[in-house]
Design a protein around this motif. Sequence first.
Motif, short mmCIF file in Angstrom:
data_model
loop_
_atom_site.label_atom_id
_atom_site.label_comp_id
_atom_site.label_asym_id
_atom_site.label_seq_id
_atom_site.Cartn_x
_atom_site.Cartn_y
_atom_site.Cartn_z
N UNK A 146 16.55 -8.29 -3.36
CA UNK A 146 17.00 -8.51 -4.77
C UNK A 146 15.89 -8.21 -5.69
N UNK A 147 15.01 -8.99 -5.04
CA UNK A 147 13.25 -9.57 -6.01
C UNK A 147 12.43 -8.64 -6.04
N UNK A 148 11.66 -8.37 -4.63
CA UNK A 148 10.77 -7.67 -4.30
C UNK A 148 11.45 -6.45 -4.57
N UNK A 149 10.63 -5.11 -5.23
CA UNK A 149 11.41 -4.21 -5.41
C UNK A 149 10.94 -2.86 -5.53
N UNK A 150 9.44 -3.33 -4.91
CA UNK A 150 8.50 -2.01 -4.59
C UNK A 150 9.38 -0.82 -3.30
N UNK A 151 9.37 0.33 -3.22
CA UNK A 151 10.09 1.22 -2.32
C UNK A 151 9.31 1.14 -0.95
N UNK A 152 8.00 -0.01 -0.75
CA UNK A 152 7.79 -0.03 0.08
C UNK A 152 7.98 -0.65 1.29
N UNK A 153 8.66 -1.88 0.70
CA UNK A 153 9.26 -2.87 1.51
C UNK A 153 10.66 -2.50 2.08
N UNK A 196 1.17 -1.21 -0.15
CA UNK A 196 -0.28 -0.41 -0.05
C UNK A 196 0.94 1.27 -0.10
N UNK A 197 0.38 1.86 0.44
CA UNK A 197 0.97 3.49 0.40
C UNK A 197 2.27 3.22 1.84
N UNK A 198 2.48 2.38 2.52
CA UNK A 198 2.40 2.40 3.73
C UNK A 198 3.48 1.73 3.97
N UNK A 199 4.45 1.24 4.91
CA UNK A 199 5.86 0.55 4.92
C UNK A 199 5.38 -0.67 5.07
N UNK A 200 6.33 -1.73 4.38
CA UNK A 200 5.76 -3.18 4.69
C UNK A 200 7.36 -3.58 5.01
#
Length: 227
Positions: free
Chosen positions: A170-177, A154-158
């Motif tokens: 290196x696989x999960x590229x979304x900036x919230x991760x 979402x728009x929040x951190x994970x």
Amino acid sequence: MATLLHLETATTNCSVSISKNDEILVLKENNAANYSHSEQLHIFIKEALEEASLSFSDLDAVAVSKGPGSYTGLRIGVSAAKGICFSVDIPLISIPTLQSMANQVDVKPGELVIPVLDARRMEVYSCVFDNNDQEIRETRAEIIDEDSFSEFVTTQKVYVVGSGAEKIKGVLQHPNFIFDTTVIPSSKDMVKMAFKKFEAEQFEDVAYFEPYYLKDFVLQQKKKKTT
């Protein structure tokens, strides 16, 4: 006052602690990869009891990390816990390994935490929790790809935490991760959860309780040389 012994052997961390109610008294642990739980666990239990000036008969219950995790580690930890419970006739409490990891993360409203333990290759054991420590997706053994956990972004951190975070960041590229590989299962993080279960009398059947292996154990034998 409830005196509880806590055992965590689901990963390389061999961890033993003793608590009074929800306050930790003694912690013994070693996260060296070459440590043998079968050799060290009972030594840590003995040392922890001596440091707390307690004996097995002073314990009110034993809490054990139930998995998922290492097949051998879980088997050793649960066997030790059940043996103590049988010998002094006290209850057994089980603590989900991934949930105790999630509790180590300070998660704000709207944020999520995904504890991940390394399985093999690109596979991890994982579960998803919200900021209220509520499980919003069940524990799975899953192979990670670029779409993994996408439904929780979402728009929040994970927060993705644990030994599995290193190989998947290196696989999960979304900036919230947000990745944190320093979070490991530890008996000190079982204390508050175990005391709540003790107060609620949420005990396991000592005779029939088994670890949550999640996957069948596969013994890989060396191939015989052909002549």
